[in-house]
Design a protein around this motif. Structure first.
Motif, PDB file in Angstrom:
ATOM      1  N   THR A 133      -3.850  -4.086  -3.491  1.00 20.30           N
ATOM      2  CA  THR A 133      -3.655  -3.635  -2.120  1.00 20.30           C
ATOM      3  C   THR A 133      -3.605  -4.849  -1.201  1.00 20.30           C
ATOM      4  N   THR A 135      -3.810  -6.069   2.893  1.00 20.87           N
ATOM      5  CA  THR A 135      -4.163  -5.700   4.258  1.00 20.87           C
ATOM      6  C   THR A 135      -4.245  -6.977   5.083  1.00 20.87           C
ATOM      7  N   CYS A 155      -0.648   3.853   5.630  1.00 19.69           N
ATOM      8  CA  CYS A 155      -0.143   3.053   4.516  1.00 19.69           C
ATOM      9  C   CYS A 155       1.319   3.353   4.200  1.00 19.69           C
ATOM     10  N   SER A 157       4.644   1.800   1.174  1.00 25.66           N
ATOM     11  CA  SER A 157       5.010   0.932   0.064  1.00 25.66           C
ATOM     12  C   SER A 157       6.524   1.058  -0.134  1.00 25.66           C
ATOM     13  N   LEU A 168      -0.459   5.741  -3.512  1.00 27.00           N
ATOM     14  CA  LEU A 168      -0.823   6.125  -2.149  1.00 27.00           C
ATOM     15  C   LEU A 168      -1.431   7.529  -2.054  1.00 27.00           C
ATOM     16  N   CYS A 195       1.251  -0.496   9.771  1.00 29.54           N
ATOM     17  CA  CYS A 195       0.370   0.179   8.825  1.00 29.54           C
ATOM     18  C   CYS A 195      -0.868  -0.674   8.621  1.00 29.54           C
ATOM     19  N   ILE A 197      -2.424  -0.878   5.413  1.00 29.55           N
ATOM     20  CA  ILE A 197      -2.365  -1.423   4.058  1.00 29.55           C
ATOM     21  C   ILE A 197      -1.013  -1.126   3.419  1.00 29.55           C
TER      22      ILE A 197
END
Length: 280
Positions: A133, A135, A155, A157, A168, A195, A197
């Motif tokens: 992950t 952040t 989040c 991706s 997620l 977002c 992460i």
């Protein structure tokens, strides 16, 4: 009659020689392996303006491709005595290109998923990628020690990846934004604070932390609260057209001689030379 016979013999002899030359030329003709990738997914692959570090020209372009996937493609072609051609395609076009035969294979950080195996064949893994992950270092999630600590995170991706489709949804009360078209777009979303992460794999995360120094990498692997994924979802393979056992066997013959340590050494080299712009 004798003159006619001699002419006929001469014609047949010449034809035989031509056939022999033609057969020899065909036998000596070097195969070209057409490999598709995004050329925008550091450290697996990226685009650069020169052939620095051994980058390979991108077909129908004045740019060059490099990264782990290109290094692997070069190694395979060197071992097999083949020429290499890199074809730049967007992520969603990769599998269709293999299925249609437009390219010979895809070397692009693809997970060997059961869904993909329905339409293409895969080699044995050429990389084993753990899930991590990313952040911001100053975010509320910077000290997360497991998936449970990501509760309520905003989040996203990359589109059509296990990160988005599988990982997620495991975050409790997550606000899952629409999937990003590419890995660079995913990283830009985090950098722009759209977002909290993003979830990706270790090589992508390591490369991102070079390009974005204020990113923090969280690795829950081996803990009691890691993302639940199967081996098939994190094993990275080379996809080829269904039933092309000749090519599959040739590629596997090279990979079978390599070790996990070889893969890690190659990946670390790719990360060390990636242009910072590759993740922007």
């Amino acid at each position: 009659m004798k003159r006619t016979a001699r002419i006929a013999a001469a014609v047949l002899s010449a034809a035989a020689m031509c056939m022999a030359v033609s057969s020899t030329s065909m036998a000596e003709e070097t195969r070209t392996l057409r490999v598709a990738m995004e050329c925008g997914y550091a450290p697996y692959n990226w685009t650069q303006p020169t052939d620095e570090n051994g980058a390979v020209p991108i077909a129908d372009s004045n740019e060059y491709a490099y990264g782990y996937d290109v290094m692997m493609a070069k190694h395979i072609c060197e071992e097999l005595g083949w020429d290499l051609e890199i074809v730049k395609l967007d992520w969603d076009s990769l599998v269709p290109a293999v299925v249609s035969g437009t390219v010979d294979c895809v070397i692009a950080g693809q997970s060997i998923t059961s869904e993909r195996l329905e339409v293409v064949d895969f080699t044995e893994p050429y990389y084993y990628a753990s899930i991590i992950t990313l952040t911001k270092a100053d975010s509320d999630y910077a000290d997360a020690a497991g998936v449970a600590d990501l509760k309520g995170a905003v989040c996203t991706s990359q589109l059509n990846t296990i990160w988005y489709d599988v990982c997620l949804p495991q975050i409790e009360d997550a606000e899952i934004l629409p999937a990003q078209d590419s890995a660079p777009a995913m990283l830009v979303a985090l950098d722009a604070d759209k977002c909290d992460i993003v979830v990706t794999d270790m090589p992508t995360g390591m490369a991102a932390c070079v390009a974005y120094p204020d990113f923090k990498l969280l690795d829950f692997t081996g803990t009691d609260d890691e993302f639940e994924v199967s081996d098939e979802e994190i094993n990275i393979g080379i996809s080829v057209q269904k039933g092309n056992t000749e090519l599959l066997d040739a590629l596997n013959s090279v990979l079978s001689e390599m070790t996990v340590e070889d893969y890690e050494e190659m990946m670390n080299e790719a990360i060390s030379v990636q242009p910072l712009s590759a993740a922007e």
